[in-house]
Enzyme design. Structure first.
Site, short mmCIF file in Angstrom:
data_model
loop_
_atom_site.label_atom_id
_atom_site.label_comp_id
_atom_site.label_asym_id
_atom_site.label_seq_id
_atom_site.Cartn_x
_atom_site.Cartn_y
_atom_site.Cartn_z
N ASP A 122 22.25 29.13 60.92
CA ASP A 122 22.30 29.86 62.18
C ASP A 122 23.70 30.36 62.49
O ASP A 122 24.67 29.99 61.82
CB ASP A 122 21.76 28.98 63.32
CG ASP A 122 22.38 27.58 63.35
OD1 ASP A 122 23.40 27.36 62.67
OD2 ASP A 122 21.85 26.72 64.07
N ASN A 161 18.55 17.23 72.04
CA ASN A 161 17.26 17.71 72.56
C ASN A 161 16.23 17.91 71.44
O ASN A 161 15.17 18.47 71.67
CB ASN A 161 17.44 19.02 73.34
CG ASN A 161 17.88 20.18 72.46
OD1 ASN A 161 18.15 19.99 71.26
ND2 ASN A 161 17.93 21.37 73.02
N HIS A 171 16.64 19.75 68.70
CA HIS A 171 16.64 21.03 67.99
C HIS A 171 17.09 20.85 66.54
O HIS A 171 17.82 19.92 66.21
CB HIS A 171 17.46 22.11 68.72
CG HIS A 171 18.95 21.96 68.69
ND1 HIS A 171 19.77 22.57 69.62
CD2 HIS A 171 19.79 21.30 67.85
CE1 HIS A 171 21.03 22.30 69.35
NE2 HIS A 171 21.07 21.52 68.28
N GLU A 173 15.18 25.60 69.49
CA GLU A 173 15.23 24.75 70.68
C GLU A 173 13.80 24.31 71.06
O GLU A 173 12.82 24.86 70.52
CB GLU A 173 15.84 25.55 71.85
CG GLU A 173 17.25 26.10 71.58
CD GLU A 173 18.35 25.03 71.71
OE1 GLU A 173 18.07 23.83 71.54
OE2 GLU A 173 19.50 25.43 71.97
P1 PGA Z 1 26.32 18.00 66.08
O1 PGA Z 1 25.18 19.07 66.26
O2 PGA Z 1 26.34 17.68 64.61
O3 PGA Z 1 27.58 18.71 66.49
O4 PGA Z 1 25.96 16.84 66.91
C1 PGA Z 1 23.94 18.79 65.68
C2 PGA Z 1 23.00 19.93 65.99
O5 PGA Z 1 23.05 20.44 67.12
O6 PGA Z 1 22.21 20.27 65.11
#
Ligand code: PGA
Length: 245
Positions: free
Chosen positions: A70, A141, A143, A148
């Protein structure tokens, strides 16, 4: 079928993930492994370990191809918080993976051409033979990529709106600047087509999402729960991230 491996710390998670990448890269050799890559703080120890193995042990990436999950939208690739810049700084600048075979969704494609650019991204993955090994982080959350809550299991590469909670967590990274409200992400169906998936989660913030994704029902409320439907997923967790199971 999900396998779950728990390590005492994030370094153990990184080594186990690096072992999987190394085995694939060595097995594929000149045929070229296709790597699915992620950004965020979780894969950083993995990328440090891959760079170390490349430098000190000659682990080759010269024949590999990569696809990132992404990118924020809109954002320029040279913006300090773009995922393109993140990948250069933490991985690509330190490896022999040819620039022409590194793929990241563009954060600058104007909307009229965006659907076509997303289709091109899917087509490039297919033309490379599909993703052999996809590394994922998981949001608090639930995702994966920027899929999301509410994302459909059949979703493909597309523009999405970011959750308020996702933007709030990114606010510190962006300093005083506004966090983009949108992003371009591989879809859940795109991710689920990878032949093998490694989900990395470290730290207590992830424990609830990890437990629900592995042990709860598959639901659009928790995008990572769709990983239950994939035949070859390995969760690599440190003890705090595994604590709610
Ligand atoms: P993070 O993000 O590794 O910075 O916790 C994980 C994600 O949002 O996929």
């Amino acid at each position: 079928m999900s396998r779950v491996e728990v390590f005492v710390d994030a370094a153990g998670v990184a080594r186990a993930a690096a072992d999987a990448f190394e085995a694939l890269l060595r097995e594929r050799g000149k045929d070229g492994a296709v790597l699915g890559l992620a950004t965020g703080s979780t894969p950083l120890p993995l990328y440090r370990e891959l760079v170390r193995r490349h430098r000190e042990e000659g682990l080759p990436f010269a024949h590999a191809t990569s696809f990132n999950l992404d990118e924020y939208w809109p954002i320029a690739p040279d913006h300090p918080r773009s995922f393109a810049r993140f990948m250069d700084e933490h991985l690509f600048d330190h490896l022999d993976l040819p620039a022409a075979r590194r793929h990241i969704p563009s954060g600058l494609t104007p909307v009229p051409g965006l659907a076509a650019a997303c289709q091109d991204y899917e087509a490039a993955i297919a033309a490379a033979g599909g993703i052999d090994l996809q590394v994922l982080g998981i949001g608090v959350n639930g995702h994966i990529g920027f899929n999301e809550p509410g994302a459909l299991p059949g979703s493909r590469t597309r523009m999405v709106e970011l959750d308020d909670s996702t933007r709030a967590r990114a606010r510190g990274d962006f300093g005083g600047e506004e966090v983009p409200a949108r992003a371009v992400t591989m879809g859940l169906a795109t991710i689920l087509e990878a032949r093998r998936i490694l989900v990395l989660a470290t730290g207590p913030d992830k424990a609830a999402a990890v437990a629900a994704a592995i042990d709860g029902p598959a639901t659009t409320a928790l995008p990572a729960s769709w990983l239950q439907q994939h035949p070859d997923v390995t969760w690599l967790l440190d003890a705090p991230a595994a604590a709610a199971r």
